[in-house]
Enzyme design. Structure first.
Site, PDB file in Angstrom:
ATOM      1  N   PHE A   3      -3.469 119.085   5.243  1.00 13.58           N
ATOM      2  CA  PHE A   3      -3.975 119.591   6.511  1.00 13.58           C
ATOM      3  C   PHE A   3      -4.016 121.116   6.504  1.00 13.58           C
ATOM      4  CE2 PHE A   3      -3.412 115.979   9.798  1.00 13.58           C
ATOM      5  CZ  PHE A   3      -3.934 115.069   8.899  1.00 13.58           C
ATOM      6  N   ASP A  58     -15.169 113.470   9.480  1.00 14.70           N
ATOM      7  CA  ASP A  58     -13.874 113.134  10.064  1.00 14.70           C
ATOM      8  C   ASP A  58     -14.117 112.570  11.461  1.00 14.70           C
ATOM      9  OD1 ASP A  58     -11.138 112.934  10.134  1.00 14.70           O
ATOM     10  OD2 ASP A  58     -10.786 115.021  10.676  1.00 14.70           O
ATOM     11  N   LYS A  96      -5.199 104.827   4.346  1.00 10.77           N
ATOM     12  CA  LYS A  96      -4.530 106.079   4.718  1.00 10.77           C
ATOM     13  C   LYS A  96      -3.073 105.795   5.100  1.00 10.77           C
ATOM     14  CE  LYS A  96      -6.466 109.420   7.076  1.00 10.77           C
ATOM     15  NZ  LYS A  96      -7.157 110.120   8.192  1.00 10.77           N
TER      16      LYS A  96
END
Length: 312
Positions: free
Chosen positions: A171, A18, A125
């Site tokens: 998340f 990430d 995304k």
């Protein structure tokens, strides 16, 4: 002989970096990499990027053109370091505009093609709003793969799977933040972590109903959240936590395992159901709005920097 936790995790889960930090990607050798406006902003603070950014900014027609050019420049370099997907985000400002999201996504894919990066290597995304999910559904029909992000609720995940998106990024850490702020004394570690529980519920639902959408846990606050999701399809992890896992020895237990589909998928959610269920979830509503605002704030900072470089 004991192995480090990162090596063991890679044996049961596809590990994703990430970050847009090329050195971190070289060090940890993930399969995929994800970026977002905040991570791109961080990456471009490094001295070696300043001259390149100035050159990119000056040849672009406007700031939007420059933003996408920078994202694809970084993403193209990342694609040379990982064998799998590179995720590149559509502007958070477009989170409630399906047509504009479609146009921006197609433009990003065309830019990558000019850099010699095939469309199947890229995940676009998009925020998991109703409008974003509709854009993703159309892009998937066109052969453009998508990663639905800023996902905080089971309802968002269901709608993404109904739309046939390639991958969702539920998340974890930001969900934990919300609950900790409201009850600082609660034990929210390990399996009690509400973000971990959210990913497990989504994973079990997808596997139990035969959805092909990949589940990739994201936004981790500590290594314990990662270990509690060992076995998930993918986990996207910051360089800091990748380093912690690489330096820790011990036995890693697999916590999630795929199962054969038990039942067929339920009827897809319609727009009214989606909006009501999301509205009824205070945490998801607040964190989705906050996430869009934060990504937009970092995008504005990047725009300001590129604007100055264009005029220098």
């Amino acid at each position: 002989m004991a192995q480090d936790l990162l090596s063991q995790l890679k044996a049961m889960t596809t590990v994703v970096a990430d970050t847009g930090d090329l050195e971190a990607i070289r060090r940890f050798q993930p399969h995929d990499a994800t970026t977002n406006p905040s991570l791109i902003l961080q990456a471009t603070q490094k001295a070696e990027w300043r001259e390149r950014l100035a050159a990119i900014a000056k040849r672009c027609t406007d700031i939007d053109d420059a933003l996408d050019a920078v994202a694809v420049e970084i993403g193209s370099e990342v694609s040379e370091l990982v064998p799998g997907y590179v995720s590149t985000e559509v502007s958070a400002r477009l989170s409630f505009d399906t047509d504009a999201t479609l146009a921006r996504a197609r433009s990003l894919i065309e830019r990558y093609a000019r850099h010699g990066v095939e469309p199947e290597r890229i995940l676009i995304k998009i925020a998991s709003t109703w409008e974003g999910i509709r854009a993703a559904q159309q892009l998937e029909r066109e052969g453009i793969r998508t990663n639905l992000t800023l996902l905080f609720s089971f309802t968002q995940a269901r709608a993404c799977a109904d739309a046939g998106v390639t991958l969702v990024s539920p998340f974890v850490g930001r969900i934990l933040d919300w609950y900790q702020a409201r009850d600082p004394d609660a034990d929210l570690s390990g399996d009690n972590d509400p973000g971990v529980q959210s990913v497990k519920r989504i994973y079990d639902h997808f596997k139990g109903h035969g959805y092909r959408t990949v589940v990739m846990g994201a936004s981790f606050r500590n290594a314990g959240e990662i270990l509690a999701l060992a076995g998930c399809d993918r986990l996207t992890i910051s360089p800091k936590l990748l380093g912690e896992l690489a330096e820790t020895q011990g036995e890693l237990e697999r916590r999630l395992s795929p199962t054969d589909a038990e039942t067929s998928p339920p009827e897809p959610l319609d727009e009214a159901e989606f909006r009501w269920d999301l509205n009824d979830d205070a945490m998801a509503t607040e964190k989705l709005a906050e996430g869009i605002r934060k990504f937009t704030a970092d995008q504005r900072k990047l725009e300001s920097m590129l604007g100055e470089l264009r005029q220098s």
